[in-house]
Design an enzyme around this catalytic site. Structure first.
Site, PDB file in Angstrom:
ATOM      1  N   CYS A 133       0.707  -1.128   0.048  1.00  0.00           N
ATOM      2  CA  CYS A 133      -0.142   0.131   0.037  1.00  0.00           C
ATOM      3  C   CYS A 133       0.846   1.326   0.184  1.00  0.00           C
ATOM      4  CB  CYS A 133      -1.164  -0.001   1.157  1.00  0.00           C
ATOM      5  SG  CYS A 133      -0.117   0.121   2.731  1.00  0.00           S
TER       6      CYS A 133
ATOM      7  N   CYS B 253       2.804  -3.673   6.077  1.00  0.00           N
ATOM      8  CA  CYS B 253       2.255  -3.256   7.352  1.00  0.00           C
ATOM      9  C   CYS B 253       1.121  -4.272   7.868  1.00  0.00           C
ATOM     10  CB  CYS B 253       1.614  -1.820   7.161  1.00  0.00           C
ATOM     11  SG  CYS B 253       0.031  -1.685   5.861  1.00  0.00           S
TER      12      CYS B 253
ATOM     13  N   CYS C 292      -2.323  -4.647   5.946  1.00  0.00           N
ATOM     14  CA  CYS C 292      -2.317  -5.448   4.741  1.00  0.00           C
ATOM     15  C   CYS C 292      -1.910  -6.785   4.912  1.00  0.00           C
ATOM     16  CB  CYS C 292      -1.127  -5.064   3.752  1.00  0.00           C
ATOM     17  SG  CYS C 292      -1.517  -3.156   3.131  1.00  0.00           S
TER      18      CYS C 292
ATOM     19  N   CYS D 236       2.649 -15.130   2.181  1.00  0.00           N
ATOM     20  CA  CYS D 236       3.685 -14.045   2.003  1.00  0.00           C
ATOM     21  C   CYS D 236       3.939 -13.710   0.224  1.00  0.00           C
ATOM     22  CB  CYS D 236       4.986 -14.278   2.569  1.00  0.00           C
ATOM     23  SG  CYS D 236       6.349 -12.935   1.905  1.00  0.00           S
TER      24      CYS D 236
ATOM     25  N   ASP E  66      -4.531  29.423  -5.722  1.00  0.00           N
ATOM     26  CA  ASP E  66      -4.707  28.293  -6.772  1.00  0.00           C
ATOM     27  C   ASP E  66      -3.727  28.465  -7.973  1.00  0.00           C
ATOM     28  OD1 ASP E  66      -5.943  25.967  -6.838  1.00  0.00           O
ATOM     29  OD2 ASP E  66      -7.082  26.649  -8.378  1.00  0.00           O
TER      30      ASP E  66
ATOM     31  N   LYS F 205     -10.801  23.804 -11.169  1.00  0.00           N
ATOM     32  CA  LYS F 205     -10.936  25.285 -10.959  1.00  0.00           C
ATOM     33  C   LYS F 205     -11.064  25.460  -9.516  1.00  0.00           C
ATOM     34  CE  LYS F 205     -11.891  26.085 -15.524  1.00  0.00           C
ATOM     35  NZ  LYS F 205     -12.805  26.586 -16.719  1.00  0.00           N
TER      36      LYS F 205
ATOM     37  N   ASP G 254     -14.794  35.687  -1.758  1.00  0.00           N
ATOM     38  CA  ASP G 254     -13.939  35.908  -2.656  1.00  0.00           C
ATOM     39  C   ASP G 254     -12.962  36.961  -2.181  1.00  0.00           C
ATOM     40  OD1 ASP G 254     -15.498  34.259  -4.159  1.00  0.00           O
ATOM     41  OD2 ASP G 254     -16.812  36.065  -5.362  1.00  0.00           O
TER      42      ASP G 254
ATOM     43  N   ASP H 103     -21.444  27.138  -7.177  1.00  0.00           N
ATOM     44  CA  ASP H 103     -22.441  27.541  -6.057  1.00  0.00           C
ATOM     45  C   ASP H 103     -23.688  27.148  -6.169  1.00  0.00           C
ATOM     46  OD1 ASP H 103     -22.650  29.074  -8.212  1.00  0.00           O
ATOM     47  OD2 ASP H 103     -22.204  30.966  -7.236  1.00  0.00           O
TER      48      ASP H 103
END
Length: 1055
Positions: free
Chosen positions: A40, A64, A67, A79, A388, A529, A554, A753
């Protein structure tokens, strides 16, 4: 992570995490992995004894514990490397095949123990875990090390699972730490492909309900009573003094105020009358065709029917308009008692920006400063700024803003100034000494204004420097290359500027937390976006602070009313009203708009009429900014259900009676999260897999979704929190999850929105519209004609995308029956209004065609049928006047809105429909450019209003103006030539032509600009009158010798 520790950049998928300090060499943070699981990718970790976890004693292949457990339970039990069968290790449950092993049974650490006493003990401990998770509160998102809240308030910390713990240098790989003889699960800091079950009962399961009923029912009732102000019997002597105070604290925090019946009842009567007149009018128009102009008549009929449907969808959601009042004093009495720590809920505030050259850093800085100075407990406020565009200019500007905030915030709170955005406070043309009594105010104000001007100079210097990007890219102060030099391929970045152990102002007081966030971006990933950026902020804030409420703004919308958050809490924290409220929406107000609001930028009709009407149904729509959300609602949870009548329960022999199987989750959980009918580990396994599919593979974040009251576990170490924060903003975190589909901001439209609010209303939530006397938020709007049309184009294109998506209000949301019909009408109207541009364009062309061809599709004024037209126009004006009467909107604002409805309808809306159809049918996508928010020439406040910027959106309205003016001139010329009898039909044609010209008049003013300062109206009437008088002159023609009739004297009468 402490404030000022440095910028952290990292990528979860690449297993990278780098700390960049301001003036030091960048150093790698503690290695993320000692030995990595080959299945993993997580850390292998250690056992409870401190030894490295080894799954296979034959070859030592790194795996781990999760797993390892999964392979034993669901896989081949071998194994992956040496193919040797895994042996059962200490603390592992038995699986098929373990009976053949000769090892001594490990009953003490078995998972499935049948001892009744141990089950009760485990249930009690699980209850403590759940209570601590749901009610844990921390200063700045973390509790003090001693388990208190910083105010000597007792707090249960024993039961909180060590989701991310700093007590060990290496995480325990899936081990269950023993505490008092029994354990609970350990959520690792990164649940990548994690498949082990959650160690406590899942909310909504039968086991969860039994534990809560048996153990903590009394505690929950006591907690509820304390919140409601209902206390047990006490000494009467002690109660007498506080009885009035307690009575006031028990009162509702808000009140719904209905519009006076003397205003709203006539309004409703006129709506019904107008509907009747409209039906009669359409019946007459359909039954009386015009034989000589069938194409024109048919076009007008189609347009009028569409206008009628559009009017119904717009008008009837305004049937129940209401106002609301809030009581801030009662909020303080209930949650801010003297001598006790504040009980107000924490709030995370989000500010989003993309391009600092189009969204000036000084504007963003004023928004951030107004947030940091808000009138709310500082330990309850955290501000997250999403960059962004990964711009170094935004980062350095925010750093300067954080330093200036240390001086600005104490000044605002000391003198209680409004607004708390310095640019707008110092530019106000009002008496700033009014109500100020402190002798030092004038001196400190002058000093602060000088400090702000110096701050502006520093910001302007950064902007000037950023105009030209160096060839080698931007370099930070310590010589490290800026991680975001490639804006499309960069790691995630987080910097805490202010906050815990580092956020003190000049007077030694704490400041709210300020966090810079730039999510990871890589080629080949869809980033969605603004909606994707907002969802990244939801997750990173959940990991770091996890406030139960969130406010998004905003970058150009500053807090104008410092008590705005308190206004929203009067609804969200009200025990009676707030339980089913998903968000509180504030109206948008704007600065910098010309006095006459030429292009209806204020949009007053929508915010003061339509939104009030929706508030009386199921709540206003979400408009993208100025909105306080309940975090649980954004997570896709259903609202809490009220008490219902008990249903009859019967045996399975008669399927006609009894309860039906529930399709949704229990206790407000999403569907599929808490489905009963499974046993033990399987139930936990399925629940965890559902949570992973919904929320992503981060144990810390998934755990935070259970904490309705917010907060993060006090045992969480800053380094581990930071690792999780980088994880949840990685570009691939949302893959194969419900983010953007059912959770957070919804993807699928550039107007995310509308979709986000629509999904919440479909789940049964309601929203609230809050209009305080002092506007809560103010922003900037494009006052230039081309910019305004491009803005409207973006909104309309988003509506078209929603109409063609699977979330179309015409088809979506009927299953649950939670969306009220009038609310659905409003959402349908928000998605189909761009299509009105097609009939509107045709209808505005008809008057010119009728004038040029001499044909007319309306009855003459002298006929009885003309009464239908007159009655319809009277009802239209009567509806508008009565709307203005109960809403308080001025007639000028209403008229500007009508004008721009036509201007935008025949330009931006038309292009939005064309682009939307191209995107749906041909897959041609259009790029959206951010509307410029710069103020323009400083010498003239409204210089941008008169600037001319060419765009193709100007072509249709210009064409309509030209052909209608030509039609007016041609019609008058024809009437002059044909004599008196032709003037009667001409008046009807001229009326509609002038209706078009008058509505497009603001557009014509913007088209002509202000080159010679000549009023546009003078130019219009000059051209029109000159054309008419020219035609009259040609008709009279006094200088031409006209031929006379025959000479009677010469040829006689009978010649």
């Amino acid at each position: 992570m402490e404030a000022g520790a440095g910028l952290v950049a990292g990528s979860h998928n690449r297993n990278e995490l780098v700390l960049i300090r301001g003036h030091e060499d960048h150093k790698p943070v503690r290695a993320l992995s000692g030995q990595v699981c080959e299945i993993c990718g997580d850390e292998v970790g250690r056992t409870v004894d401190g030894d490295l976890f080894v799954a296979c004693n034959e070859c030592g292949f790194p795996v781990c514990r999760p797993c390892y457990e999964y392979e034993r339970r669901e896989g081949t039990q071998n194994c992956p490397q040496c193919k040797t069968r895994y042996k059962r290790l200490k603390g592992s449950p038995r699986v098929e095949g373990d009976e053949d092993e000769e090892d001594i049974d490990d009953l003490e650490h078995e998972f499935n123990i049948d001892d009744d006493k141990h089950q009760q003990h485990a249930a009690l401990h699980s209850t403590h875990i759940t209570d601590a998770m749901l009610h844990g509160k921390m200063s700045y998102g973390r509790a003090s090390e001693d388990g208190g809240d910083g105010n000597n308030t007792p707090m249960v910390t024993v039961g909180i699972p060590p989701i991310i713990t700093g007590n060990r240098s290496m995480p325990v790989s899936g081990e269950f730490p023993m505490s008092a003889g029994h354990g609970h699960g350990d959520f690792s800091s990164s649940l990548h492909k994690r498949i082990h079950p959650y160690p406590m009962s899942e909310p909504g399961s039968a086991k969860w309900g039994d534990e809560k009923k048996e153990v903590s029912w009394k505690e929950r009732m006591d907690d509820w009573k304390s919140k409601q102000g209902i206390y047990g019997a006490a000494d009467p002597d002690d109660m007498d003094a506080d009885v009035p105070l307690n009575d006031e604290a028990r009162q509702p925090l808000s009140r719904k105020v209905s519009i006076a019946s003397s205003k709203v009842n006539p309004y409703r009567m006129v709506i019904i009358l107008r509907l009747f007149v409209l039906c009669v009018f359409l019946r007459y128009r359909i039954l009386n065709p015009v034989p000589e102009a069938i194409p024109l008549w048919l076009t007008s009929i189609v347009c009028e029917i569409w206008f009628a449907v559009s009017w119904i969808l717009d008008q009837f959601p305004k049937w129940y308009p209401i106002d609301r009042e809030t009581y801030l004093d009662r909020l303080s009495l209930r949650y801010e008692r003297e001598g006790e720590p504040s009980m107000l809920s924490p709030v995370d505030l989000f500010v989003s920006t993309v391009d600092p050259l189009k969204e000036p850093p000084l504007v963003t800085a004023n928004t951030v400063l107004s947030i940091l100075a808000v009138d709310y407990p500082v330990d309850k406020v955290s501000c997250y700024v999403s960059d962004d565009g990964a711009s170094m200019l935004s980062f350095e500007s925010l750093s300067e803003t954080a330093e200036f905030a240390r001086k600005w915030v104490p000044f605002c709170k000391k003198f209680n100034i409004e607004p708390r955005a310095p640019e707008f406070y110092f530019s106000r043309k009002v008496d700033y000494l009014k109500d100020k009594v402190q002798p030092t105010f004038v001196q400190e104000r002058r000093a602060m204004k000088r400090e702000y001007e110096e701050f502006k100079v520093r910001i302007n210097a950064l902007v000037s420097k950023a105009q030209k990007v160096p060839d080698e890219g931007w370099i930070m102060k310590d010589g490290t290359p800026w991680p975001g030099n490639n804006t499309r391929d960069h790691p995630g970045m987080i910097q805490v500027f202010l906050g815990h152990s580092g956020g003190l102002d000049t007077e030694g007081n704490e400041l709210p937390r300020l966090v810079y966030v730039s999510r990871e971006k890589r080629p080949g990933f869809q980033h969605h976006k603004k909606a994707g950026a907002m969802n990244a902020l939801i997750r990173v804030s959940a990991v770091l602070t996890n406030a139960p409420f969130m406010l998004n703004l905003d970058c150009d919308h500053y807090i104008n009313n410092s008590k705005a958050i308190r206004e929203s809490m009067c609804f969200l924290m009200d025990p009676q009203v707030g339980r089913k409220v998903c968000y509180v929406q504030f109206p948008q107000r704007f600065d910098g708009i010309d006095a006459h609001d030429r292009y209806a930028n204020r949009n007053t009709v929508f915010f003061d009429i339509n939104m009030k009407g929706l508030d009386g149904i199921q709540g206003p729509v979400y408009v993208g900014t100025g909105c306080v959300f309940r975090r649980q609602a954004l997570y896709g949870y259903n609202p809490p259900s009220g008490p219902k009548r008990p249903k009859m329960v019967t045996c399975d022999c008669c399927p006609c009676f009894g309860r039906k199987k529930r399709k949704g989750g229990k206790d407000g959980l999403p569907e599929g999260v808490a489905d009963g009918g499974m046993d033990g580990d399987k139930e936990q396994m399925m629940s965890q897999m559902n949570f992973e599919k919904r929320f992503g593979q981060s144990a810390a974040f998934v755990t935070s979704t259970f904490m309705e009251e917010g907060g993060v576990p006090p045992s969480s170490s800053p380094a581990a929190l930071l690792k999780e924060a980088i994880h949840v903003i990685s570009c691939g975190y949302e893959d194969k999850t419900d983010w953007g589909l059912e959770l957070g901001w919804i993807y699928g439209s550039i107007t995310e929105d509308i979709l986000t609010g629509f999904k919440m209303h479909c789940r049964g939530w309601r929203s609230i519209y809050c209009m305080p006397k002092l506007a809560a938020f103010k922003g900037s709007a494009p006052i230039n004609l081309s910019d305004r049309l491009n803005q409207v184009l973006r909104w309309a294109l988003g509506s078209v995308e929603i109409f063609f998506s699977r979330h179309s209000p015409l088809l979506y949301g009927y299953k649950g029956g939670n969306l009220k019909w009038l609310e659905r009408f409003a959402y349908i109207n928000t998605t189909i209004y761009p299509f009105t541009s097609l009939p509107l364009l045709a209808y505005c062309t008809l008057p010119a065609v009728c004038l040029l061809t001499g044909k007319f599709i309306m009855p003459p004024i002298s006929t009885f049928a003309s009464l239908f037209f007159i009655s319809l126009f009277i009802s239209i004006f009567a509806t508008g006047i009565l709307e203005l009467r109960w809403s308080g909107v001025s007639i000028e604002e209403w008229w500007r809105n009508e004008q721009f409805w036509v201007i935008g309808g025949v330009s931006a809306h038309l292009f939005a429909v064309i682009q939307g159809l191209l995107k749906v049918l041909a897959g041609i996508d259009t790029n959206f450019t951010v509307t410029s928010k710069a103020t323009g020439d400083e010498d003239d406040e409204f210089a941008e209003l008169y600037a001319f910027k060419w765009t193709t959106l100007l072509i249709p309205p210009t064409t309509l103006l030209v052909i209608n003016i030509i039609g007016v001139v041609a019609g008058i010329s024809d009437a002059i030539n044909n004599g008196y009898q032709s003037w009667g039909p001409l008046f009807g044609k001229l009326f509609f032509a002038f209706w078009v010209i008058v509505h497009l008049y603001p557009f014509l003013k913007g088209l002509m600009g202000r080159q010679n300062r000549t009023p546009t109206i003078v130019i219009i009437w000059s051209v029109l009158l000159a054309s008419i008088f020219s035609l009259l002159w040609v008709r009279i023609d006094p200088f031409t010798v006209k031929a006379k009739g025959p000479d009677v004297k010469q040829c006689g009468i009978n010649c």
